[in-house]
Design an enzyme around this catalytic site. Structure first.
Site, short mmCIF file in Angstrom:
data_model
loop_
_atom_site.label_atom_id
_atom_site.label_comp_id
_atom_site.label_asym_id
_atom_site.label_seq_id
_atom_site.Cartn_x
_atom_site.Cartn_y
_atom_site.Cartn_z
N HIS A 62 5.53 6.56 -1.01
CA HIS A 62 6.31 5.35 -1.32
C HIS A 62 5.50 4.12 -0.97
CE1 HIS A 62 6.85 5.97 2.98
NE2 HIS A 62 7.08 4.66 3.08
N HIS A 117 0.86 -1.19 0.00
CA HIS A 117 0.00 0.00 0.00
C HIS A 117 0.89 1.24 0.00
CE1 HIS A 117 1.33 -0.35 4.14
NE2 HIS A 117 1.18 0.96 4.19
P1 2AM Z 1 6.43 2.58 6.01
O1 2AM Z 1 5.90 1.71 4.93
O2 2AM Z 1 7.25 3.70 5.51
O3 2AM Z 1 7.09 1.80 7.13
C1 2AM Z 1 1.52 0.89 8.50
O4 2AM Z 1 2.43 0.62 9.50
C2 2AM Z 1 2.02 1.97 7.62
O5 2AM Z 1 2.20 3.15 8.37
C3 2AM Z 1 3.32 1.68 6.95
O6 2AM Z 1 3.21 1.94 5.57
C4 2AM Z 1 4.33 2.60 7.58
O7 2AM Z 1 5.15 3.25 6.67
C5 2AM Z 1 3.49 3.66 8.19
N1 2AM Z 1 4.05 4.02 9.49
C6 2AM Z 1 4.30 3.21 10.52
N2 2AM Z 1 4.80 3.91 11.56
C7 2AM Z 1 4.88 5.20 11.16
C8 2AM Z 1 5.29 6.41 11.75
N3 2AM Z 1 5.74 6.44 13.02
N4 2AM Z 1 5.22 7.53 11.03
C9 2AM Z 1 4.77 7.51 9.77
N5 2AM Z 1 4.34 6.41 9.15
C10 2AM Z 1 4.39 5.27 9.82
#
Ligand code: 2AM
Length: 190
Positions: free
Chosen positions: A126, A41
């Protein structure tokens, strides 16, 4: 009770398959933990752990958003050193994408959630394809993926012993040339 929530662009099956297919080569070239196919996603806004009683208000806030649909291409593969994430990302994207992110945070403002938007302009769209990755310097995405965005989803994240499992809770339609408004008819199951 609390739930871990985020808003995301959630690919349909065909797009998910494409993202999966074009990312295999990079995933294989890196050490790390590949993201499972079902979890692919693009995060729009990560809310973190939220009191479940706020869910109806979060859903209502998202349903009020009236923004246009848009499209972009995922055309780069990259390695983000600090989070050790292998990602695919758009080299450029329309202003409608960060505008949607901003509209979400604005709509959620009155709920005073602890999750925070990044600094202005810091949103970096991304799709994470592997975590805890160690990658070679040279990464190439051979086939770009065209993403036509007509909606976004509210998603819950559940951590199982096997890893994170994401469950879309609601889908919100964006405005199309032939759509008048994002009213309750525009919200569908994911
Ligand atoms: P990532 O793919 O860059 O790790 C579910 O966990 C989604 O939320 C993931 O796509 C993750 O991004 C994002 N996510 C998790 N922790 C986060 C944080 N502290 N700040 C921003 N995005 C976060």
């Amino acid at each position: 009770m609390s739930v871990r929530l985020f808003f995301a662009l959630w690919p349909n099956d065909a797009l998910r398959e494409q993202i999966w297919r074009v990312s295999r080569r990079g995933v294989t070239a890196c050490e790390g933990r590949p993201v499972i196919r079902e979890n692919l996603h693009m995060t729009l806004a990560f809310l973190g752990s939220v009191n479940a009683e706020l869910l109806p208000r979060i859903r209502a806030a998202a349903a009020d958003i009236q923004m246009p649909g848009f499209e972009f291409r995922l055309d780069e593969m990259g390695y983000w050193v600090r989070p050790r994430a292998l990602v695919i990302q758009p080299a450029s994207f329309p202003a409608a994408l960060p505008a949607l992110v901003q509209a979400l945070w604005q709509a959620l403002g009155p709920l005073q959630l602890t999750g925070k938007p990044g600094a202005a302009g810091a949103y970096r769209p991304h799709v994470t394809i592997a975590r805890k990755a160690v990658c070679p310097a040279e990464l190439v995405l051979e086939t770009p993926v065209h993403w036509v965005v007509r909606d976004f989803c509210l998603v819950s994240s559940v951590t199982d012993p096997a890893g994170a499992r994401y469950e879309p809770l609601a889908r919100y339609h964006l405005l199309q040339a032939d759509t008048q408004a994002n009213d309750s008819r525009g919200i569908g199951a994911c």
